[in-house]
Design a protein around this motif. Structure first.
Motif, PDB file in Angstrom:
ATOM      1  N   MET A  62       0.843  -1.191   0.000  1.00  0.00           N
ATOM      2  CA  MET A  62       0.000   0.000   0.000  1.00  0.00           C
ATOM      3  C   MET A  62       0.878   1.240   0.000  1.00  0.00           C
ATOM      4  SD  MET A  62      -3.053  -1.109   2.485  1.00  0.00           S
ATOM      5  CE  MET A  62      -3.139  -2.816   2.936  1.00  0.00           C
ATOM      6  N   GLY A  63       0.265   2.384   0.208  1.00  0.00           N
ATOM      7  CA  GLY A  63       0.973   3.657   0.149  1.00  0.00           C
ATOM      8  C   GLY A  63       2.179   3.731   1.056  1.00  0.00           C
ATOM      9  N   GLN A  64       2.103   3.108   2.218  1.00  0.00           N
ATOM     10  CA  GLN A  64       3.238   3.088   3.136  1.00  0.00           C
ATOM     11  C   GLN A  64       3.414   1.657   3.630  1.00  0.00           C
ATOM     12  OE1 GLN A  64       2.824   5.714   6.463  1.00  0.00           O
ATOM     13  NE2 GLN A  64       4.809   5.217   7.297  1.00  0.00           N
ATOM     14  N   SER A  65       4.544   1.038   3.299  1.00  0.00           N
ATOM     15  CA  SER A  65       4.788  -0.360   3.665  1.00  0.00           C
ATOM     16  C   SER A  65       6.199  -0.528   4.200  1.00  0.00           C
ATOM     17  CB  SER A  65       4.626  -1.292   2.454  1.00  0.00           C
ATOM     18  OG  SER A  65       3.314  -1.241   1.961  1.00  0.00           O
ATOM     19  N   THR A  66       6.314  -1.275   5.283  1.00  0.00           N
ATOM     20  CA  THR A  66       7.610  -1.664   5.826  1.00  0.00           C
ATOM     21  C   THR A  66       7.601  -3.181   5.961  1.00  0.00           C
ATOM     22  OG1 THR A  66       7.761   0.387   7.093  1.00  0.00           O
ATOM     23  CG2 THR A  66       9.219  -1.417   7.763  1.00  0.00           C
ATOM     24  N   THR A  67       8.553  -3.835   5.328  1.00  0.00           N
ATOM     25  CA  THR A  67       8.588  -5.292   5.327  1.00  0.00           C
ATOM     26  C   THR A  67       9.957  -5.788   5.771  1.00  0.00           C
ATOM     27  OG1 THR A  67       7.014  -5.336   3.514  1.00  0.00           O
ATOM     28  CG2 THR A  67       8.276  -7.338   3.884  1.00  0.00           C
ATOM     29  N   THR A  68       9.976  -6.789   6.641  1.00  0.00           N
ATOM     30  CA  THR A  68      11.230  -7.426   7.044  1.00  0.00           C
ATOM     31  C   THR A  68      11.127  -8.904   6.685  1.00  0.00           C
ATOM     32  OG1 THR A  68      10.388  -7.812   9.285  1.00  0.00           O
ATOM     33  CG2 THR A  68      11.699  -5.844   8.942  1.00  0.00           C
ATOM     34  N   SER A  69      12.209  -9.426   6.128  1.00  0.00           N
ATOM     35  CA  SER A  69      12.194 -10.847   5.789  1.00  0.00           C
ATOM     36  C   SER A  69      12.551 -11.661   7.016  1.00  0.00           C
ATOM     37  CB  SER A  69      13.179 -11.132   4.654  1.00  0.00           C
ATOM     38  OG  SER A  69      14.487 -10.840   5.076  1.00  0.00           O
ATOM     39  N   GLY A  70      12.075 -12.865   7.061  1.00  0.00           N
ATOM     40  CA  GLY A  70      12.339 -13.746   8.188  1.00  0.00           C
ATOM     41  C   GLY A  70      13.682 -14.434   8.047  1.00  0.00           C
ATOM     42  N   GLY A  71      14.223 -14.857   9.182  1.00  0.00           N
ATOM     43  CA  GLY A  71      15.472 -15.602   9.154  1.00  0.00           C
ATOM     44  C   GLY A  71      15.238 -17.040   8.750  1.00  0.00           C
ATOM     45  N   LEU A  72      16.301 -17.684   8.377  1.00  0.00           N
ATOM     46  CA  LEU A  72      16.240 -19.089   8.004  1.00  0.00           C
ATOM     47  C   LEU A  72      17.261 -19.831   8.858  1.00  0.00           C
ATOM     48  CD1 LEU A  72      14.986 -21.173   6.161  1.00  0.00           C
ATOM     49  CD2 LEU A  72      16.746 -20.666   4.482  1.00  0.00           C
ATOM     50  N   ALA A  73      16.772 -20.703   9.725  1.00  0.00           N
ATOM     51  CA  ALA A  73      17.646 -21.363  10.698  1.00  0.00           C
ATOM     52  C   ALA A  73      18.793 -22.106  10.028  1.00  0.00           C
ATOM     53  CB  ALA A  73      16.837 -22.320  11.565  1.00  0.00           C
TER      54      ALA A  73
END
Length: 164
Positions: free
Chosen positions: A118-129
């Motif tokens: 959307m107009g304002q989005s903040t996304t962080t990817s997850g870790g992979l063990a």
């Protein structure tokens, strides 16, 4: 000799001896895998009109919002109020976010497959063990193995000797 025995006896009685010692060993391992996440904010549609020495002839109109279609905008019509005088006019329109088709999502193996943008989005990817691991052996030896992106492993050993 008696004097030496007397001095030695007084010296031994005068000096107290304390030998209470505490010896402590602590070992620990901490493993962390970052979680995936997304924060989004829908932006609204907005319209502003301002001016001086202008007359409104036709009112600007925002359309009706329905999912999957643009809101729509019909600009206004204006004319100069006093011919020959200075005038200013500004009209702006910002199209807001549509109703998203993805309102929630499922995390699979630390990955979010589809995110609402959307107009304002903040996304962080997850870790992979991956191969992330850590252990403390019975002798206090620490063994750690690095994992994939978004992971942390901390091994710590604390040895202290305290005289009471």
């Amino acid at each position: 000799m008696k004097r030496l025995a007397l001095v030695l006896g007084i010296t031994l009685l005068a000096v107290p001896v304390k030998a209470d010692l505490t010896h402590k060993i602590q070992s620990s391992v901490q493993l962390t895998v970052d979680g995936a996440g997304s924060i989004t904010t829908r932006l609204p549609s907005s319209m502003t009109v301002s001016g001086s020495n202008v007359t409104l002839d036709t009112t600007p109109v925002l359309g009706t919002l329905s999912s999957g279609t643009a809101l729509g905008y019909t600009p206004g019509a204006y004319s100069i109020t006093t011919a020959g005088d200075a005038f200013s006019y500004t009209e702006s329109y910002i199209e807001g976010d549509d109703v998203p088709t993805v309102l929630s999502t499922t995390v699979t193996s630390g990955v979010v497959p589809v995110l609402p943008i959307m107009g304002q989005s903040t996304t962080t990817s997850g870790g992979l063990a991956g191969s992330l691991a850590g252990s403390v052996a019975s002798d206090g030896a620490i063994s750690i193995t690095a994992g994939g992106a978004g992971t942390t492993v901390i091994g710590q050993s604390v040895i202290s000797i305290v005289a009471d």
